[in-house]
Scaffold this motif. Structure first.
Motif, PDB file in Angstrom:
ATOM      1  N   THR A 297       0.811  -1.217   0.000  1.00 43.42           N
ATOM      2  CA  THR A 297       0.000   0.000   0.000  1.00 43.42           C
ATOM      3  C   THR A 297       0.845   1.268   0.000  1.00 43.42           C
ATOM      4  OG1 THR A 297      -0.167  -0.131   2.420  1.00 43.42           O
ATOM      5  CG2 THR A 297      -1.965  -1.097   1.126  1.00 43.42           C
ATOM      6  N   ALA A 298       2.166   1.117   0.040  1.00 38.01           N
ATOM      7  CA  ALA A 298       3.073   2.275   0.005  1.00 38.01           C
ATOM      8  C   ALA A 298       4.199   1.992  -0.982  1.00 38.01           C
ATOM      9  CB  ALA A 298       3.629   2.570   1.391  1.00 38.01           C
ATOM     10  N   PRO A 299       3.902   1.970  -2.270  1.00 37.67           N
ATOM     11  CA  PRO A 299       4.914   1.640  -3.283  1.00 37.67           C
ATOM     12  C   PRO A 299       6.112   2.583  -3.196  1.00 37.67           C
ATOM     13  CG  PRO A 299       2.716   1.706  -4.259  1.00 37.67           C
ATOM     14  CD  PRO A 299       2.580   2.253  -2.878  1.00 37.67           C
ATOM     15  N   GLY A 300       7.300   1.989  -3.307  1.00 41.63           N
ATOM     16  CA  GLY A 300       8.520   2.773  -3.298  1.00 41.63           C
ATOM     17  C   GLY A 300       9.065   3.089  -1.925  1.00 41.63           C
ATOM     18  N   VAL A 301       8.335   2.726  -0.868  1.00 45.52           N
ATOM     19  CA  VAL A 301       8.779   3.004   0.497  1.00 45.52           C
ATOM     20  C   VAL A 301       9.405   1.753   1.099  1.00 45.52           C
ATOM     21  CG1 VAL A 301       8.061   3.669   2.826  1.00 45.52           C
ATOM     22  CG2 VAL A 301       6.979   4.733   0.819  1.00 45.52           C
ATOM     23  N   THR A 302      10.592   1.904   1.671  1.00 47.37           N
ATOM     24  CA  THR A 302      11.251   0.811   2.381  1.00 47.37           C
ATOM     25  C   THR A 302      11.590   1.288   3.783  1.00 47.37           C
ATOM     26  OG1 THR A 302      12.223  -0.076   0.349  1.00 47.37           O
ATOM     27  CG2 THR A 302      13.245  -0.741   2.425  1.00 47.37           C
ATOM     28  N   ARG A 303      11.235   0.482   4.770  1.00 55.34           N
ATOM     29  CA  ARG A 303      11.563   0.810   6.154  1.00 55.34           C
ATOM     30  C   ARG A 303      12.450  -0.289   6.736  1.00 55.34           C
ATOM     31  NH1 ARG A 303       6.729   4.078   9.241  1.00 55.34           N
ATOM     32  NH2 ARG A 303       6.832   5.897   7.852  1.00 55.34           N
ATOM     33  N   THR A 304      13.298   0.097   7.659  1.00 56.96           N
ATOM     34  CA  THR A 304      14.259  -0.829   8.258  1.00 56.96           C
ATOM     35  C   THR A 304      13.952  -0.985   9.741  1.00 56.96           C
ATOM     36  OG1 THR A 304      15.943  -0.148   6.662  1.00 56.96           O
ATOM     37  CG2 THR A 304      16.706  -1.306   8.631  1.00 56.96           C
ATOM     38  N   TYR A 305      14.012  -2.232  10.229  1.00 59.00           N
ATOM     39  CA  TYR A 305      13.668  -2.535  11.613  1.00 59.00           C
ATOM     40  C   TYR A 305      14.755  -3.380  12.261  1.00 59.00           C
ATOM     41  CZ  TYR A 305       9.127  -1.037   9.919  1.00 59.00           C
ATOM     42  OH  TYR A 305       8.111  -0.304   9.351  1.00 59.00           O
ATOM     43  N   THR A 306      14.886  -3.206  13.579  1.00 60.60           N
ATOM     44  CA  THR A 306      15.853  -3.999  14.355  1.00 60.60           C
ATOM     45  C   THR A 306      15.200  -4.638  15.583  1.00 60.60           C
ATOM     46  OG1 THR A 306      16.520  -2.011  15.580  1.00 60.60           O
ATOM     47  CG2 THR A 306      17.816  -2.593  13.618  1.00 60.60           C
ATOM     48  N   ALA A 307      13.917  -4.419  15.776  1.00 56.80           N
ATOM     49  CA  ALA A 307      13.189  -5.011  16.910  1.00 56.80           C
ATOM     50  C   ALA A 307      11.727  -5.182  16.513  1.00 56.80           C
ATOM     51  CB  ALA A 307      13.305  -4.119  18.151  1.00 56.80           C
ATOM     52  N   TRP A 308      11.120  -6.265  16.985  1.00 57.67           N
ATOM     53  CA  TRP A 308       9.725  -6.540  16.634  1.00 57.67           C
ATOM     54  C   TRP A 308       8.788  -5.483  17.208  1.00 57.67           C
ATOM     55  CZ3 TRP A 308      10.753  -9.540  12.984  1.00 57.67           C
ATOM     56  CH2 TRP A 308      11.698 -10.576  13.097  1.00 57.67           C
ATOM     57  N   LYS A 309       9.156  -4.895  18.345  1.00 59.89           N
ATOM     58  CA  LYS A 309       8.317  -3.872  18.964  1.00 59.89           C
ATOM     59  C   LYS A 309       8.163  -2.650  18.071  1.00 59.89           C
ATOM     60  CE  LYS A 309       7.616  -1.347  23.296  1.00 59.89           C
ATOM     61  NZ  LYS A 309       7.377  -0.027  22.693  1.00 59.89           N
ATOM     62  N   GLN A 310       9.150  -2.391  17.219  1.00 59.77           N
ATOM     63  CA  GLN A 310       9.040  -1.240  16.325  1.00 59.77           C
ATOM     64  C   GLN A 310       7.841  -1.383  15.391  1.00 59.77           C
ATOM     65  OE1 GLN A 310      12.967  -1.607  14.636  1.00 59.77           O
ATOM     66  NE2 GLN A 310      13.799   0.044  15.923  1.00 59.77           N
ATOM     67  N   LEU A 311       7.558  -2.591  14.953  1.00 61.36           N
ATOM     68  CA  LEU A 311       6.412  -2.822  14.091  1.00 61.36           C
ATOM     69  C   LEU A 311       5.111  -2.546  14.853  1.00 61.36           C
ATOM     70  CD1 LEU A 311       8.838  -4.504  12.823  1.00 61.36           C
ATOM     71  CD2 LEU A 311       7.089  -5.980  11.850  1.00 61.36           C
ATOM     72  N   SER A 312       5.061  -2.984  16.112  1.00 60.28           N
ATOM     73  CA  SER A 312       3.864  -2.746  16.926  1.00 60.28           C
ATOM     74  C   SER A 312       3.659  -1.257  17.173  1.00 60.28           C
ATOM     75  CB  SER A 312       3.989  -3.471  18.266  1.00 60.28           C
ATOM     76  OG  SER A 312       4.103  -4.867  18.087  1.00 60.28           O
ATOM     77  N   ASP A 313       4.735  -0.553  17.515  1.00 61.20           N
ATOM     78  CA  ASP A 313       4.611   0.876  17.792  1.00 61.20           C
ATOM     79  C   ASP A 313       4.087   1.628  16.570  1.00 61.20           C
ATOM     80  OD1 ASP A 313       5.569   0.429  20.338  1.00 61.20           O
ATOM     81  OD2 ASP A 313       7.612   1.114  19.904  1.00 61.20           O
ATOM     82  N   GLU A 314       4.572   1.255  15.399  1.00 56.87           N
ATOM     83  CA  GLU A 314       4.103   1.921  14.177  1.00 56.87           C
ATOM     84  C   GLU A 314       2.636   1.591  13.902  1.00 56.87           C
ATOM     85  OE1 GLU A 314       6.530   1.505  10.725  1.00 56.87           O
ATOM     86  OE2 GLU A 314       8.290   2.417  11.664  1.00 56.87           O
ATOM     87  N   ASN A 315       2.219   0.367  14.197  1.00 55.47           N
ATOM     88  CA  ASN A 315       0.811   0.003  14.015  1.00 55.47           C
ATOM     89  C   ASN A 315      -0.104   0.838  14.893  1.00 55.47           C
ATOM     90  OD1 ASN A 315      -0.336  -2.300  12.299  1.00 55.47           O
ATOM     91  ND2 ASN A 315       1.653  -3.112  12.864  1.00 55.47           N
ATOM     92  N   VAL A 316       0.303   1.062  16.142  1.00 57.78           N
ATOM     93  CA  VAL A 316      -0.505   1.876  17.056  1.00 57.78           C
ATOM     94  C   VAL A 316      -0.703   3.271  16.475  1.00 57.78           C
ATOM     95  CG1 VAL A 316      -0.532   2.987  19.315  1.00 57.78           C
ATOM     96  CG2 VAL A 316       0.098   0.578  19.133  1.00 57.78           C
ATOM     97  N   ASP A 317       0.384   3.894  16.058  1.00 58.02           N
ATOM     98  CA  ASP A 317       0.290   5.241  15.491  1.00 58.02           C
ATOM     99  C   ASP A 317      -0.470   5.249  14.169  1.00 58.02           C
ATOM    100  OD1 ASP A 317       1.687   6.441  17.571  1.00 58.02           O
ATOM    101  OD2 ASP A 317       3.626   6.308  16.562  1.00 58.02           O
ATOM    102  N   ALA A 318      -0.222   4.233  13.344  1.00 55.93           N
ATOM    103  CA  ALA A 318      -0.768   4.235  11.985  1.00 55.93           C
ATOM    104  C   ALA A 318      -2.278   4.306  11.969  1.00 55.93           C
ATOM    105  CB  ALA A 318      -0.295   2.992  11.232  1.00 55.93           C
ATOM    106  N   ARG A 319      -2.934   3.593  12.856  1.00 56.50           N
ATOM    107  CA  ARG A 319      -4.395   3.549  12.805  1.00 56.50           C
ATOM    108  C   ARG A 319      -5.014   4.863  13.299  1.00 56.50           C
ATOM    109  NH1 ARG A 319      -5.106   0.079   9.112  1.00 56.50           N
ATOM    110  NH2 ARG A 319      -6.977  -0.994   9.829  1.00 56.50           N
ATOM    111  N   VAL A 320      -4.286   5.577  14.170  1.00 57.43           N
ATOM    112  CA  VAL A 320      -4.730   6.926  14.543  1.00 57.43           C
ATOM    113  C   VAL A 320      -4.541   7.873  13.371  1.00 57.43           C
ATOM    114  CG1 VAL A 320      -4.313   8.893  16.073  1.00 57.43           C
ATOM    115  CG2 VAL A 320      -4.256   6.562  16.998  1.00 57.43           C
TER     116      VAL A 320
END
Length: 408
Positions: free
Chosen positions: A350-373
């Motif tokens: 849903t975000a063509p051309g965007v790449t994000r880098t992660y080093t902890a699984w919690k980062q994915l959760s934190d972004e999900n919380v913000d994203a839905r707001v």
């Protein structure tokens, strides 16, 4: 701390029980990844219309593989047996559940077996895998996770403050109402981890929630940054799709041998099926209206023209399903792989051309919380409650994995 220690203790027992000699791990890793990719491709190409049904396909296929690879009979080569058992289990389950993909699955199966030396290890491994697949398939018959059962009709309550109503622009019927009656893999009841109630609609907490989503989640928001908009768009799609690659990264880096890898995938998806059942239980227990309804028709500075950045899904606000999924995924991956991981890149359809880098699984959760707001489709309370619910279900799955994984 105590529940976390229990989970880590259970994870340690799982890891210890699946350790294999390092010298023979490389070939089995490639077999696991080949069938992981085959499962993902099968569901992407011909999966069901409901996410939980596809999670069920993953769970059945890999639970059979985890049971089949759990122990090796005496007198046969361990690696060959486990590779054949995994292939036999996943192939049998997938061709049964998604018969339209039989040709592609048969080709992958042939490639796997061609790479395994002919003999008793291969024969007995295939037989064990197929047996476990048949048993798991039989045990899940009529579990209520087919699309028709999942989307059972929901009787909408009369409009009232806080009560869910169909949302614009489609005003579609409620989805996933039937999940709350489906048969879990491990939970004792669908309501075992039902959340406490959401903030009262006349509370200061709820007013703050609504003010945040009104400001940051509006289609024409003047305060949402470009990065925040990107976050909302990046995490907009199906949680199943968005977590397929992170789980593959974990699988490819898991030093647990083929049995440990099969368990990782199985427990991940078992936890997610049970989490989605528990999510619908809480959603339809409280039937909380969505922000767009509250902002347009509520008593707090109503704005009939307010529009969220992204279209609101057709089911209640509390809790956020994306975040129950994130909480469960984070808990399983942290327990079985570790909370941190070497950097990996992730893209989103849903975000063509965007790449994000992660080093902890919690980062994915934190972004999900913000994203839905930022999308304007959930309150922060619903997002944070989702993380809590997913975490609770996943901990229970890990603590009780032994009674699920034992071969039948």
């Amino acid at each position: 701390m105590r529940p976390a220690l229990v989970v880590l203790g259970a994870a340690a027992l799982l890891t210890a029980s699946v350790a294999v000699p390092q010298a023979s791990a490389a070939g089995r890793t490639s077999t696991s990844l080949a069938w992981y990719d085959a499962t993902a491709e099968t569901i992407a190409a011909a999966g069901a219309s409901t996410q939980i049904t596809n999670s069920r396909t993953w769970a059945i296929s890999w639970l059979a593989a985890a049971r089949a690879t759990r122990s090796v009979p005496p007198g046969v080569e361990r690696g060959a047996y486990q590779e054949a058992a995994l292939a036999g289990a996943v192939h049998r389950a997938l061709v049964t559940l998604v018969p339209s993909r039989a040709e592609q699955l048969d080709a992958t199966y042939k490639e796997t077996l061609d790479a395994i030396p002919d003999g008793p290890a291969e024969q007995r491994g295939v037989a064990a895998g197929e047996k476990q697949a048949d048993l798991v398939l039989k045990s899940r018959e009529g579990d209520g996770l087919d699309p028709a059962s999942v989307n059972a009709p929901y009787p909408v309550k009369p409009a009232a403050p806080g009560v869910w109503q169909p949302t614009p622009p489609a005003y579609a019927p409620a989805a996933q109402y039937g999940n709350r009656l489906a048969k879990p893999f491990l939970l004792r009841t669908q309501s075992q981890f039902r959340l406490g109630p959401p903030p009262a609609v006349d509370s200061e907490h709820y007013a703050a929630d609504l003010a945040e989503v009104r400001a940051y989640g509006a289609a024409d928001s003047a305060v949402r940054s470009a990065h925040q908009t990107e976050t909302a768009t990046f995490w907009l799609g199906s949680s199943l799709t968005l977590y397929t690659e992170p789980l593959r990264v974990a699988l490819s880096r898991a030093d647990q041998g083929i049995a440990g890898q099969a368990r990782l995938v199985a427990l991940f998806h078992v936890a997610l099926v049970d989490t989605q059942i528990a999510t619908s239980d809480s959603k339809y227990a409280y039937e909380r209206w969505r922000p767009v309804t509250a902002i347009r028709t509520g008593t707090i500075d109503p704005d009939p023209d307010w529009t969220p950045l992204h279209t609101t899904p057709a089911h209640p606000d509390y809790p956020s399903g994306h975040n129950t999924y994130a909480g469960a995924a984070q808990t399983v991956l942290s327990a079985l792989v570790g909370p941190r991981i070497a950097p990996f890149d992730l893209t989103s359809p849903t975000a063509p051309g965007v790449t994000r880098t992660y080093t902890a699984w919690k980062q994915l959760s934190d972004e999900n919380v913000d994203a839905r707001v930022f999308s304007g489709i959930h309150t922060r309370s619903a997002d944070e409650a989702g993380i809590t619910l997913g975490t609770n279900v996943a901990r229970y799955v890990l603590q009780n994995a032994g009674r699920l994984l034992a071969p039948r």
